[in-house]
Structures are given as structure tokens and as C-alpha cells.
Design a protein around this motif. Structure first.
Motif, PDB file in Angstrom:
ATOM      1  N   LYS A 120      -9.117  -0.220  -1.764  1.00 55.35           N
ATOM      2  CA  LYS A 120      -9.720   0.910  -0.725  1.00 55.35           C
ATOM      3  C   LYS A 120      -9.543   0.469   0.627  1.00 55.35           C
ATOM      4  CE  LYS A 120     -13.735   2.234  -3.810  1.00 55.35           C
ATOM      5  NZ  LYS A 120     -15.101   2.090  -4.191  1.00 55.35           N
ATOM      6  N   LYS A 121      -8.801   1.571   1.443  1.00 55.93           N
ATOM      7  CA  LYS A 121      -8.759   1.555   2.889  1.00 55.93           C
ATOM      8  C   LYS A 121      -8.232  -0.006   3.364  1.00 55.93           C
ATOM      9  CE  LYS A 121     -12.666   4.441   3.627  1.00 55.93           C
ATOM     10  NZ  LYS A 121     -13.975   4.750   4.567  1.00 55.93           N
ATOM     11  N   SER A 122      -7.162  -0.245   2.497  1.00 50.27           N
ATOM     12  CA  SER A 122      -6.421  -1.800   2.998  1.00 50.27           C
ATOM     13  C   SER A 122      -5.132  -1.187   3.712  1.00 50.27           C
ATOM     14  CB  SER A 122      -5.883  -2.281   1.831  1.00 50.27           C
ATOM     15  OG  SER A 122      -5.420  -3.434   2.193  1.00 50.27           O
ATOM     16  N   LYS A 123      -5.112  -1.881   5.017  1.00 48.06           N
ATOM     17  CA  LYS A 123      -3.923  -1.734   5.654  1.00 48.06           C
ATOM     18  C   LYS A 123      -2.337  -2.152   5.180  1.00 48.06           C
ATOM     19  CE  LYS A 123      -4.512  -5.912   8.505  1.00 48.06           C
ATOM     20  NZ  LYS A 123      -4.752  -6.241   9.706  1.00 48.06           N
ATOM     21  N   PHE A 124      -2.642  -2.950   4.013  1.00 46.40           N
ATOM     22  CA  PHE A 124      -1.430  -3.526   3.289  1.00 46.40           C
ATOM     23  C   PHE A 124      -1.326  -2.563   1.836  1.00 46.40           C
ATOM     24  CE2 PHE A 124      -3.073  -7.060   5.926  1.00 46.40           C
ATOM     25  CZ  PHE A 124      -1.966  -7.035   6.874  1.00 46.40           C
ATOM     26  N   GLU A 125      -1.742  -1.521   1.924  1.00 45.72           N
ATOM     27  CA  GLU A 125      -1.847  -0.846   0.624  1.00 45.72           C
ATOM     28  C   GLU A 125      -0.667  -0.702  -0.081  1.00 45.72           C
ATOM     29  OE1 GLU A 125      -3.435   3.333  -1.510  1.00 45.72           O
ATOM     30  OE2 GLU A 125      -3.849   2.946   0.461  1.00 45.72           O
ATOM     31  N   ASN A 126       0.615  -0.245   0.651  1.00 47.42           N
ATOM     32  CA  ASN A 126       1.741  -0.119   0.166  1.00 47.42           C
ATOM     33  C   ASN A 126       2.173  -1.447  -0.462  1.00 47.42           C
ATOM     34  OD1 ASN A 126       3.864   1.722  -0.421  1.00 47.42           O
ATOM     35  ND2 ASN A 126       5.186   0.511   1.592  1.00 47.42           N
ATOM     36  N   ILE A 127       2.354  -2.369   0.008  1.00 45.70           N
ATOM     37  CA  ILE A 127       2.620  -3.499  -0.146  1.00 45.70           C
ATOM     38  C   ILE A 127       1.885  -4.033  -1.394  1.00 45.70           C
ATOM     39  CG2 ILE A 127       3.043  -6.203   0.558  1.00 45.70           C
ATOM     40  CD1 ILE A 127       3.553  -5.555   3.267  1.00 45.70           C
ATOM     41  N   LEU A 128       0.504  -4.094  -1.370  1.00 49.72           N
ATOM     42  CA  LEU A 128      -0.125  -4.348  -2.603  1.00 49.72           C
ATOM     43  C   LEU A 128       0.132  -3.486  -3.975  1.00 49.72           C
ATOM     44  CD1 LEU A 128      -3.456  -4.893  -0.930  1.00 49.72           C
ATOM     45  CD2 LEU A 128      -1.945  -6.679  -1.820  1.00 49.72           C
ATOM     46  N   GLN A 129       0.511  -2.408  -3.602  1.00 50.83           N
ATOM     47  CA  GLN A 129       0.810  -1.308  -4.518  1.00 50.83           C
ATOM     48  C   GLN A 129       2.080  -1.698  -5.308  1.00 50.83           C
ATOM     49  OE1 GLN A 129      -0.465   1.388  -6.152  1.00 50.83           O
ATOM     50  NE2 GLN A 129      -1.891   2.386  -4.890  1.00 50.83           N
ATOM     51  N   ILE A 130       3.053  -2.023  -4.565  1.00 54.51           N
ATOM     52  CA  ILE A 130       4.397  -2.354  -5.212  1.00 54.51           C
ATOM     53  C   ILE A 130       4.177  -3.772  -5.858  1.00 54.51           C
ATOM     54  CG2 ILE A 130       6.561  -3.140  -4.348  1.00 54.51           C
ATOM     55  CD1 ILE A 130       6.882  -1.271  -2.197  1.00 54.51           C
ATOM     56  N   SER A 131       3.432  -4.868  -5.152  1.00 58.20           N
ATOM     57  CA  SER A 131       3.080  -6.022  -5.766  1.00 58.20           C
ATOM     58  C   SER A 131       2.433  -6.033  -6.956  1.00 58.20           C
ATOM     59  CB  SER A 131       2.525  -7.109  -4.823  1.00 58.20           C
ATOM     60  OG  SER A 131       3.309  -6.916  -3.565  1.00 58.20           O
ATOM     61  N   ILE A 132       1.364  -5.274  -7.031  1.00 64.10           N
ATOM     62  CA  ILE A 132       0.599  -5.152  -8.290  1.00 64.10           C
ATOM     63  C   ILE A 132       1.186  -4.426  -9.403  1.00 64.10           C
ATOM     64  CG2 ILE A 132      -1.615  -4.380  -9.237  1.00 64.10           C
ATOM     65  CD1 ILE A 132      -3.058  -4.601  -6.695  1.00 64.10           C
ATOM     66  N   ARG A 133       1.966  -3.383  -9.216  1.00 65.17           N
ATOM     67  CA  ARG A 133       2.745  -2.627 -10.106  1.00 65.17           C
ATOM     68  C   ARG A 133       3.687  -3.585 -10.925  1.00 65.17           C
ATOM     69  NH1 ARG A 133       2.103   3.038 -10.038  1.00 65.17           N
ATOM     70  NH2 ARG A 133       0.528   3.492  -8.669  1.00 65.17           N
ATOM     71  N   THR A 134       4.639  -4.259  -9.985  1.00 62.54           N
ATOM     72  CA  THR A 134       5.573  -5.116 -10.416  1.00 62.54           C
ATOM     73  C   THR A 134       4.840  -6.365 -11.209  1.00 62.54           C
ATOM     74  OG1 THR A 134       6.819  -4.528  -8.259  1.00 62.54           O
ATOM     75  CG2 THR A 134       7.549  -6.777  -9.502  1.00 62.54           C
ATOM     76  N   ILE A 135       3.764  -6.840 -10.746  1.00 63.90           N
ATOM     77  CA  ILE A 135       3.129  -7.873 -11.491  1.00 63.90           C
ATOM     78  C   ILE A 135       2.676  -7.646 -12.957  1.00 63.90           C
ATOM     79  CG2 ILE A 135       1.142  -9.625 -11.580  1.00 63.90           C
ATOM     80  CD1 ILE A 135       1.466  -9.878  -8.497  1.00 63.90           C
TER      81      ILE A 135
END
Length: 478
Positions: free
Chosen positions: A367-382
Motif C-alpha cells: 500500500k502506497k509504497s514508493k518502491f512498489e514497482n521494484i517490490l512487485q517485480i521482486s515478489i513475483r520473481t521470488i
């Protein structure tokens, strides 16, 4: 004496004039809206009807909802039914499929009915599965009401874990299907099934980076078309030159029954899609009842699963594999094409299945994270990597399906519905002789038996596979 007589007369007047039905609101200084002359306070407020307050942008018709539920329940699990019958026998398999289907149908019915009733109490138009579970506690016995929020969160995470576990099955499905074809046309390259599972990692990571559901619609449409083609080809080979029934076991060893039960539960359960289908109906009151969307859909599901399981086992016997498509002839290009198409279906379905847990994770953690794009890619990959890693470690399709069915679907599909129905009705109505409590306790016991026995046998089989020792449940060569 005259004094006391006057006093008595003065006191008598108020007593005689006192009227128990006098309206206190006639006193200008008392502006209560209550009238003492009513023995019972009767509420004239109309009972809340959640169906009247639902605002669905594109509601589904009754027939459309039936098709949606069928599509959700008739997935890849139907191809595992012959393997389930192998672990039960023909007679036990038919009876067991019928009983398991009735129990699964009733469990879904309990969830939907509880949801509809708790919506009236909470005055909400609709609820998801997790919200229904939490509300059952919130509006249940006083001692359990404070657990409502925790239960909702627990079910949310459990649903995410369930969908992720199914992804492991899809990886094994893809690897197994590709290996079957490659071993025939390129016998000089004998690659293990574990390596084929590893090779799926990069393509799966790429397709799972799609975040918008509308971009997955074309993949869903193609997967739906291809699964029909694969099913038609598979049924052709199943019904060609059937051997006599006497060649197959009628009742298998009792020690194998847990694998049967776990596989059937995995195949039939669609608890995660039931509430969305009901919530999107134009006439949700048609979901339950007779005939009703649920009963019609599950009747078709139970019949198809029983037919495919029965005749699939009759055709291939104890040689049947975790997916019946893996038993199709190796010397016919149509059969081999069906195997590859099944791998494509699982590839597209992986992305659709992956969307559900990611939607929950995004809603809760990002929610409202400024690093959402990086986190999205990382979590999906993991998450994709974890799914592939588990498939690589345990690439036996039959055992993986059984384990997922035993741990996740027996819990969410049987145990949780019985528990929330019991909790919500605890202070309300348990029926004559507490039959609701007795019935729910039986379902809870069945779910625990499926959980413990199915998990134990599946894990033991996986340990044997991992150690390279032979065992009766082996279905794939790798």
C-alpha cells in the motif's frame, strides 16, 4: 380526625386518577417516543435485504453463473481422476466420488448460506469468503467475537498459500508433458523431469510480470479453447478398445484410499471462486436451493469426474499417471500434440492462478509504497522461483496433487466451512437434537482424516522419490 380525613382524601385523588396506560408524552416536558401502553416494543423497520443493496456493474445471469462455476470446478483436476480411481478401485472410486462430491457441495452450501445470513446481520450487500469467515466469528458467540479480524486475515493468507501451492502442480504438469513428448522425438536427449521444471522458470517469471487482469484475458480465452481440444482428444483414446472390467481392481488397498480422497478433493473444490460467482449474480437467491446454480453445477461436475475417473482407470489400469494425458499413445502425433497443448494450457493458467495471491499481497503489503514497482517485480520473481523449486524437489505429479489437496483444500474446503457454520449458529439454531452440530462435527472429522492421512502418505512417497527408492505410488520416470 377531620385533619386526617382531609389528608386521606387528598392522597386518594392521585391514586385513583393514576392510569398505568397514561401517555407520558402528553407532558410537554417529556418528549419520549416510547409509549408505556405497549407490552412489547415492536420494530417496524424492514429487515435488511442484502440482495436489494448490491450494485453490480455487469451482473451475471443464472445460466451464466452456472457456466462460471463449471469452468472453475472443471479444471486440470479432472485429468487426475483416473489416478484417483487407481488408488480406490472401480467400486470404491464410484462410491467415494459420489460421497466426496456431496460433502464438498454441502460445504459450499454452508459457506454461501452463512454469508447470506451474516450479510443481513452486518447490513452489508455482499462478502468475500474471508470476510464471511471473519464475520461468522464477529457476530457469533461473545467469547469468540474478538477473533473475527484475525480469522479474516488468516483465511486471506491461507487462500494465497493455497493458490501458490497449486502453482507447484502446474509446474510439474508442464515439465511432465514436455518430457513425455521430447523423450519420444529426441530419445538421444534424456533430460530428467527436474531439468524440464527448471527450464520453465524464465518463461513463467516473464508471463507473471503482467499485472493487469485485462491483459490476461486473451491467455484465458486461449487456455479455455485448448483445454476443450485436449479433453476431446483424451476422451477419444479413453473409450477406444476398452478392456473388460474384470481386469481392474474393484476395491483397492485401504492404505491407498487417502490418496484417492485427497486427489478428489483437490479436483472438485472451488471454494475460492464460489463467493465471487454468487456476489456477481443478478439473482443471487437462485444460487442455492433446488435446482439452483450450485446443485446443477456440482451434479454435472460429480458426473463428469466419475465418468472420466472410471473409464480412464479401466483403459490404462495401474499404469495410469498423475494426468491421464501422460498415458496417451507415444506413436501418434495427435496424442503427442495434445500433451504439448496441455503444457501450453498450464502455462497460461499459471499466470491466471498467480494473479489471485498477488492481488491479495499487493492489497496488504504494497500500500502506497514508493518502491512498489521494484517490490512487485521482486515478489513475483521470488514466488515463481519458490513454486518451481518445490516442483523440482518433488516432481511426482500424483503425489504433489494429493499433498496439495490434503493440506489446503481439505482445510479450506471442508474444515473451515463446518467451523464457521457452527460458530455462527452456536447461539442461534442448531436444529432439532443439535443435528447441525453433529453433522458439522462429522465433516470436521472427515477433513482432519483427509488432512492427516493424505499428507502422511504423500510425504512418505515424496521422501522415497527424493531418495530414489522405489514405492507403489510412483507415476513418473525421472
Amino acid at each position: 380526625m377531620r385533619y386526617f380525613g382531609k389528608m386521606a382524601a387528598k392522597e386518594k385523588q392521585p391514586v385513583d386518577s393514576f392510569n398505568s396506560t397514561s401517555n407520558l408524552t402528553s407532558n410537554t416536558g417529556f418528549q419520549s417516543t416510547l409509549s408505556i401502553d405497549s407490552k412489547d416494543i415492536v420494530s417496524t423497520e424492514k429487515a435488511y435485504n442484502p440482495f436489494e443493496h448490491r450494485q453490480v456493474e455487469h451482473p451475471n445471469s443464472t445460466i451464466g453463473s452456472t457456466l462460471h462455476l463449471l469452468k472453475a470446478c472443471l479444471g486440470s483436476g479432472i485429468l487426475a481422476m483416473p489416478s484417483a480411481f487407481k488408488n480406490a478401485g472401480l467400486a470404491t472410486g464410484v462410491l467415494g466420488t459420489l460421497i466426496a462430491g456431496l460433502i464438498c457441495t454441502h460445504a459450499v452450501q454452508m459457506v454461501v448460506k452463512t454469508s447470506q445470513e451474516v450479510c443481513v446481520v452486518a447490513k452489508k450487500p455482499s462478502m468475500s469468503f474471508a470476510e464471511t469467515c471473519g464475520a461468522a466469528f464477529t457476530y457469533g458467540p461473545k467469547k469468540l467475537q474478538r477473533w473475527g479480524g484475525f480469522v479474516k486475515t488468516l483465511i486471506d493468507y491461507s487462500m494465497a498459500a493455497t493458490y501458490i501451492s497449486v502453482l507447484c502442480v502446474y509446474v510439474v504438469f508442464i515439465g511432465s508433458s514436455v518430457k513425455e513428448v521430447m523423450d519420444v522425438y529426441y530419445p538421444q536427449y534424456q533430460i530428467s523431469i527436474r531439468m524440464y521444471c527448471i527450464l520453465t522458470l524464465v518463461p513463467l517469471i516473464l508471463i507473471c510480470q503482467i499485472r493487469n487482469l485485462k491483459y490476461l484475458v486473451p491467455f484465458s480465452a486461449m487456455a479455455n479453447f485448448l483445454i476443450v481440444v485436449v479433453f476431446a482428444v483424451t476422451m477419444y483414446y479413453v473409450f477406444v478398445d476398452l478392456p473388460p472390467l474384470s481386469d481392474r481392481e474393484m476395491v483397492a488397498s485401504v492404505s491407498q484410499w487417502p490418496l484417492f480422497l485427497s486427489t478428489v478433493i483437490f479436483a472438485m473444490e472451488g471454494i475460492g471462486v464460489v463467493m465471487p460467482v454468487e456476489n456477481e449474480m443478478a439473482k443471487p437467491q437462485h444460487f442455492l436451493g433446488c435446482p439452483g446454480v450450485l446443485n446443477v453445477s456440482m451434479l454435472i461436475v460429480i458426473t463428469l469426474y466419475g465418468v472420466v475417473g472410471f473409464f480412464g482407470y479401466v483403459q490404462f489400469g495401474d499404469a495410469v499417471k498423475g494426468s491421464i494425458t501422460l498415458n496417451l499413445p507415444e506413436d501418434q502425433w495427435v496424442a503427442q500434440s495434445a500433451k504439448l497443448l496441455m503444457a501450453v494450457v498450464m502455462y497460461f493458467s499459471f499466470a491466471l492462478q498467480f494473479y489471485v495471491p498477488m492481488e491479495m499481497i499487493t492489497r496488504v503489503l504494497l500500500k502506497k509504497s514508493k518502491f512498489e514497482n521494484i517490490l512487485q517485480i521482486s515478489i513475483r520473481t521470488i514466488l515463481v522461483t519458490i513454486s518451481v523449486a518445490f516442483a523440482v524437489a518433488f516432481p511426482n505429479l500424483e503425489l504433489v496433487i494429493s499433498l496439495v489437496g490434503a493440506i489446503f483444500f481439505s482445510t479450506l474446503g471442508l474444515l473451515i466451512p463446518a467451523v464457521i457454520n457452527t460458530v455462527y449458529l452456536w447461539d442461534r439454531d442448531m436444529g432439532k437434537f443439535n443435528y447441525v452440530l453433529i453433522k458439522n462435527c462429522i465433516i470436521i472429522i472427515i477433513s482432519i482424516i483427509a488432512l492427516v492421512s493424505g499428507s502422511y502418505i504423500s510425504i512418505i512417497g515424496m521422501i522415497h522419490d527424493y531418495a530414489g527408492s522405489p514405492h507403489d505410488n510412483s507415476t513418473l520416470t525421472y
